[in-house]
Design an enzyme around this catalytic site. Structure first.
Site, short mmCIF file in Angstrom:
data_model
loop_
_atom_site.label_atom_id
_atom_site.label_comp_id
_atom_site.label_asym_id
_atom_site.label_seq_id
_atom_site.Cartn_x
_atom_site.Cartn_y
_atom_site.Cartn_z
N SER A 1 1.44 6.70 2.45
CA SER A 1 2.17 7.73 3.20
C SER A 1 3.35 8.29 2.42
CB SER A 1 2.70 7.14 4.51
OG SER A 1 1.68 6.52 5.22
N GLU B 1 -9.24 -2.01 6.63
CA GLU B 1 -8.08 -2.23 7.50
C GLU B 1 -8.50 -2.18 8.98
OE1 GLU B 1 -4.77 0.23 6.51
OE2 GLU B 1 -3.49 -0.62 8.06
N GLN C 1 0.86 -1.19 0.00
CA GLN C 1 0.00 0.00 0.00
C GLN C 1 0.88 1.23 0.00
OE1 GLN C 1 -1.89 -0.14 3.78
NE2 GLN C 1 -3.93 -0.06 2.96
N GLU D 1 -4.35 8.81 17.99
CA GLU D 1 -4.98 10.14 18.09
C GLU D 1 -6.02 10.30 16.99
OE1 GLU D 1 -1.70 9.60 18.21
OE2 GLU D 1 -1.22 10.20 20.27
N SER E 1 5.03 -0.90 3.92
CA SER E 1 5.32 -2.22 4.47
C SER E 1 5.47 -3.25 3.36
CB SER E 1 4.19 -2.68 5.39
OG SER E 1 4.03 -1.79 6.45
#
Ligand SMILES: Cc1cc2nc3c(=O)[nH]c(=O)nc-3n(C[C@H](O)[C@H](O)[C@H](O)COP(=O)(O)OP(=O)(O)OC[C@H]3O[C@@H](n4cnc5c(N)ncnc54)[C@H](O)[C@@H]3O)c2cc1C
Length: 385
Positions: free
Chosen positions: A121, A238, A118, A370, A153
């Site tokens: 980021s 996910e 994926q 968060e 990853s």
């Protein structure tokens, strides 16, 4: 029916323990062995349990999937390389892929022939994914992509990746509207993968550089400029019951192993040790029951939706508790570890040290704690922004 299935899974896994072991080498995954094992699972009808039969799945119920996850938690299986494909990309393609994309990508994914990563980021875009700057410029009937991804990853093993790109202007409110999700071949000219070593000594994630990478138009997942909907669907998978289930099973396996390790040290009779193990057991069971409830509600037509964030927060907290209890109870065995080849005391130091080191990452990967709290507060509890 589900109980028969559970017994069949246990029998099959017991018979194929040897093949599962060949998917590991020196405490990490051996990719060729893992692909082979995934192929065996597929031949045995144990992959894509809830996927439609027309897409190569088994068309079984969520309860079958849950039974499968519960049994597999008792075994060490080399299935990690396939989790991004099977639990995130596959369900997204089932939901928003074209028939041609489903036919092309899903069967090899189930057979373990193609590993997925994926590419979301970037150095300047993590929690705020809409800030991403990897550009896909129109080029004939496709795109030319240039950009830099990070924390990807398992990109070093991946054959294919889902790649978030900017196709619109990115100005103001168009930030979310101008994104497109593409499928990229990880061996395409212009793709460079550079592994990053983490503090546990593993090379789990990578930087990925894209320099003028050509991608055909048929690789758009969902709508062109509508990639935000596709990535939200993927992140929901996910964090969904399925994702929670998978992680919870993995953690349940670790909890059981820790209880065994403590029992083997003859300290299980001490009150403080018993208390900590009981705490761990209770938290593990609570998560297990929560995920069972999400499952049942999903089957009854009420999908987990944003409540997946509650599950993700819970397993992040559980992973940290596992790390704390492991450190307290196993002490120096956790920090002073040698490579497997150099130890002779029968203690799996490397496993425990890594368990502790990677525990924090659960609260970051797939959206930080968060961010999950923000989702729970604003979208589930209706609190003001
Ligand atoms: C083990 C692991 C595997 C990963 N695998 C992948 C992968 O395969 N593919 C991929 O694309 N990415 C992957 N990531 C990256 C991951 O998705 C990001 O690290 C994560 O989304 C956070 O982004 P960031 O690191 O840029 O931190 P930032 O977004 O910069 O956040 C920094 C800090 O600020 C806080 N913060 C930011 N915004 C807010 C807000 N609005 N409200 C409150 N607090 C806020 C965060 O919670 C965090 O504590 C992985 C990360 C880890 C740890």
């Amino acid at each position: 029916m589900v109980e028969d299935f559970r017994a069949r899974v246990r029998e099959w896994l017991t018979a194929h323990r040897g093949a599962a072991r060949e998917g590991f080498a020196h405490g990490d995954i051996d990719v060729a062995g893992a692909r082979h094992f995934q192929g065996l699972l597929h031949k045995a009808g144990l992959t894509g349990l809830c996927w439609p039969t027309g897409s190569g799945g088994q068309g079984l119920s969520e309860q079958h999937q849950r039974a499968f996850d519960e049994v597999t938690a008792e075994f060490d299986l080399p299935t990690e390389p396939f989790t991004i494909g099977l639990t995130m990309v596959g369900p997204t393609l089932l939901e928003m892929g074209t028939p041609a994309q489903r036919d092309r990508y899903l069967p090899p994914m189930l057979r373990g022939e193609e590993i997925w990563c994926q590419l979301l980021s970037e150095p300047g875009a993590g929690s705020d994914l809409a800030a991403l700057s990897t550009r896909a410029e129109p080029d004939g009937d496709g795109f030319v992509v240039t950009g830099h991804k990070v924390w990807t990853s398992r990109a070093q093993w991946a054959d294919l990746g889902v790649l978030m790109t900017r196709t619109g202007s990115g100005a103001g409110t168009a930030r979310h509207a101008g994104l497109t999700m593409l499928v990229v071949d990880m061996d395409a000219p212009g793709v460079t993968v550079r592994p990053i070593r983490d503090m546990a000594g593993r090379e789990v994630f990578n930087e990925v550089f894209l320099d003028d990478v050509r991608i055909p138009a048929g690789r758009v997942v969902g709508e062109r400029d509508g990639g935000w909907a596709a990535v939200m669907a993927m992140l929901a998978h996910e964090r969904s019951a399925g994702g929670a289930q998978l992680r919870a099973s993995a953690t349940a396996g670790v909890v059981r192993r820790l209880i065994d390790a403590v029992a083997a040290r003859d300290v299980g009779h001490r009150p403080e040790v018993r208390q900590r193990l009981a705490e761990l057991y209770v938290r593990d069971r609570a998560l297990e029951l929560f995920r069972a409830r999400l499952d049942q509600e999903t089957v009854a037509g009420r999908p987990a939706g944003q409540r997946g964030s509650v599950a993700k927060l819970a397993w992040g907290g559980l992973d940290r508790l596992v790390a704390d209890v492991t450190s307290e109870l196993l002490g120096p065995d956790v920090v002073a570890w040698l490579p497997e080849s150099e130890q002779d005391d029968g203690v799996d130091h490397e496993h425990w040290a890594r368990t502790v080191c990677v525990a924090l990452s659960t609260g970051i990967a797939g959206g930080t704690d968060e961010i999950q709290r923000g989702i729970v507060g604003e979208r589930l509890l209706g609190l003001p922004r």
